[in-house]
Design an enzyme around this catalytic site. Structure first.
Site, mmCIF file in Angstrom:
data_model
loop_
_atom_site.group_PDB
_atom_site.id
_atom_site.type_symbol
_atom_site.label_atom_id
_atom_site.label_comp_id
_atom_site.label_asym_id
_atom_site.label_seq_id
_atom_site.Cartn_x
_atom_site.Cartn_y
_atom_site.Cartn_z
ATOM 1 N N THR A 40 2.377 -2.183 2.984
ATOM 2 C CA THR A 40 1.236 -1.534 2.833
ATOM 3 C C THR A 40 0.755 -0.385 2.217
ATOM 4 O OG1 THR A 40 0.489 -3.212 3.925
ATOM 5 C CG2 THR A 40 -1.661 -2.160 3.983
ATOM 6 N N ASP A 56 -3.756 -2.276 -1.019
ATOM 7 C CA ASP A 56 -2.532 -2.777 -2.146
ATOM 8 C C ASP A 56 -2.768 -4.295 -1.660
ATOM 9 O OD1 ASP A 56 0.771 -2.728 -1.339
ATOM 10 O OD2 ASP A 56 -1.177 -2.333 0.414
ATOM 11 N N ARG A 58 1.021 -5.678 -1.457
ATOM 12 C CA ARG A 58 2.668 -6.840 -1.583
ATOM 13 C C ARG A 58 2.903 -7.351 -0.335
ATOM 14 N NH1 ARG A 58 7.453 -1.881 -3.637
ATOM 15 N NH2 ARG A 58 6.796 -3.226 -5.382
ATOM 16 N N LYS A 72 -5.128 -8.074 1.439
ATOM 17 C CA LYS A 72 -5.402 -7.578 2.601
ATOM 18 C C LYS A 72 -6.668 -7.456 3.610
ATOM 19 C CE LYS A 72 -0.489 -5.722 2.141
ATOM 20 N NZ LYS A 72 0.240 -4.847 1.341
ATOM 21 N N GLY A 86 0.418 -3.831 9.261
ATOM 22 C CA GLY A 86 1.673 -4.281 10.344
ATOM 23 C C GLY A 86 1.831 -5.549 9.937
ATOM 24 N N SER A 168 2.192 1.559 5.640
ATOM 25 C CA SER A 168 3.565 3.019 5.428
ATOM 26 C C SER A 168 2.914 4.638 4.420
ATOM 27 C CB SER A 168 4.726 2.780 5.388
ATOM 28 O OG SER A 168 3.980 1.331 4.162
ATOM 29 N N ASP A 205 4.976 4.913 -2.511
ATOM 30 C CA ASP A 205 5.810 4.383 -1.145
ATOM 31 C C ASP A 205 6.623 3.281 -1.466
ATOM 32 O OD1 ASP A 205 3.810 2.349 1.830
ATOM 33 O OD2 ASP A 205 5.937 3.576 1.571
ATOM 34 N N SER A 208 4.692 -0.498 -0.746
ATOM 35 C CA SER A 208 2.966 -0.799 -1.379
ATOM 36 C C SER A 208 3.407 -1.593 -2.575
ATOM 37 C CB SER A 208 2.535 -0.285 -1.470
ATOM 38 O OG SER A 208 2.966 0.605 0.844
#
Lengths: 274, 191
Positions: A40, A56, A58, A72, A86, A168, A205, A208
């Protein structure tokens, strides 16, 4: 062990009955499974008329992407939304729980929910479980006192900020915010900045990816732009698809026709009489 | 000896959506680590005529969880005098799994059902109840990585039941061939 004859559904909250068994398995060398995390990049910022939240889409299970387009940005109240990073089960459960508590509170008080109410409910719950409920949240909304944006960490600490990132990909997104944020952004500038921040998380990242979801909350109302930007479309499929010349070998076929449900209406369906 | 709890029994489950229908398929092997003890194990069970549940992971937890869910569904049927909708059932399973957040069942359910107006619904969850709703296909089990790949390439929108059956079977068989812990054919339910 249940002492009653009938096992009634439990009254709520966590149940720890399998813990002993799982500990015993752990001692024998069994590794506990990995839960679905949301890797994320989640962000929020305050602009001149309210709050913009972005995320995002994923969801990962270890190194595999298990959901390419998950949601999300969770609903808390008509004027409050919350992004979660998380462990996916924890963010969903905690936001659903606080959303119901806010609804009951609204019925009780007859007033619009305030962001600080949601904030306190969330932080108390998370602190209670000392960080084991692994949910990192970005909570934003507009209430009678104005626009608010908060971050909540899994151990229960909170921050109140004009712009925030979690997950992240938070460093990638924060880099974009720190360079380009200023006070008094207009709606379009705000959306553009949030999209840029999420994209920077998506492309830099590994946790994500996929699409960008945006939620704009103002005093007048909210606008949920699901899949506002889709920078990762699926372009590699062949249009003719797969054909299977060699059919599967069927060992046994059993066809069960479904019974039609028959409705019996008594007394010609009249309403009850006094 | 070290082992992953999800790889103790081995399993492969997949569910796919077609045109006003769905298919749910599983492999048939039951093993104790590397030894096979059954080649006709049922992983998919019927909750009611239009709702099927597949449970991958540790077989003992799958059986216990299945019995608990059937119990809750029967209570619901008595109270509401109708069958549960698939979305409601998914929320029920998610709640039951999350309740055991700190001592979870080692299972990953795959739920497939037909909702109102024959609209197919599929969903999977991790072992603590994080729902993943998908519009095309969901996978679970030790062969899940291969299944993701096979389904991703073989899936097409709006398939008729016969074509859906063929696609699901081919995806399942191709993936379990690459996984030593699942195999021995498959059970496919098309509704």
């Amino acid at each position: 062990m249940s002492k009653s004859v009938i096992e009634t559904p439990p009254k709520g909250g966590f149940s720890f009955d399998l813990c002993k068994r799982n500990e015993m398995l752990a001692k024998k060398g069994v590794n506990s499974p990995s839960f679905r995390k949301t890797g994320t990049t989640i962000v929020g910022l305050i602009f001149q008329d309210g709050v913009i939240l972005g995320a995002d889409t994923r969801a990962t299970e270890g190194p595999i992407v298990c959901d390419k387009n998950c949601e999300k940005i969770h609903y808390m109240a008509p004027n409050i939304y919350c992004c979660g990073a998380g462990t996916a089960a924890d963010t969903e459960a905690v936001t659903d729980m606080v959303s119901s508590q806010l609804q009951l509170h609204r019925y009780h008080t007859g007033r619009e929910s305030r962001v600080v109410t949601a904030l306190t409910l969330l932080k108390r719950h998370l602190f209670n479980y000392q960080g084991y409920v692994s949910a990192a949240l970005v909570l934003g909304g507009v209430d009678v006192t104005g626009p608010h944006l908060h971050t909540i960490y899994p151990h229960g600490s909170t921050d109140t900020l004009p712009f925030a990132t979690m997950g992240s990909g938070s460093l990638a997104a924060m880099a974009v915010f720190e360079s380009n944020y200023r006070e008094g952004l207009t709606r379009d500038e705000g959306i553009k900045l949030v999209t840029e921040a999420i994209c920077s998380g998506i492309f830099n990242d590994l946790g994500s990816g996929s699409n960008v979801d945006i939620c704009v909350i103002t005093k007048g109302g909210k606008e949920y732009l699901r899949n506002h930007l889709q920078p990762n479309p699926r372009t590699y499929t062949s249009s003719k698809g797969y054909s299977f010349p060699k059919k599967t070998e069927v060992l046994l076929t059993k066809i069960t026709p479904l019974k039609e449900k028959v409705e019996i209406i008594e007394g010609g369906g009249d309403v009850m009489e006094e | 000896m070290f082992m992953q709890i999800f790889e103790y029994n081995g399993s492969a489950l997949v569910a796919m959506v077609g045109k006003n229908c769905f298919a749910i398929a599983s492999d048939r092997r039951l093993g104790v680590q590397l030894q096979t003890i059954a080649t006709d194990f049922q992983r998919i069970s019927k909750i009611h005529d239009r709702l099927f549940l597949g449970l991958s992971g540790l077989a003992t937890d799958a059986q216990t969880l299945y019995q608990r869910l059937v119990f809750r569904h029967k209570l619901y049927q008595l109270r509401e005098e109708r069958d549960m909708k698939p979305e409601t059932f998914a929320s029920l399973v998610s709640a039951i799994l999350y309740e055991k957040r700190f001592g979870p069942y080692f299972c990953q359910p795959v739920i497939a059902g037909l909702g109102d107006e024959d609209k197919p619904f599929i969903c999977t969850m991790d072992s603590i109840g994080a729902k993943e709703l998908a519009k095309d296909f969901v996978v679970a089990g030790t062969a899940s990585e291969s299944l993701y790949g096979a389904c991703e390439s073989m899936f097409k929108e709006n398939m008729e039941p016969e074509e859906l059956f063929e696609t699901v079977s081919q995806a399942l068989l191709a993936s379990v061939d690459r996984d030593c812990l699942s195999g021995w054919g498959g059970h496919v339910y098309v509704v």
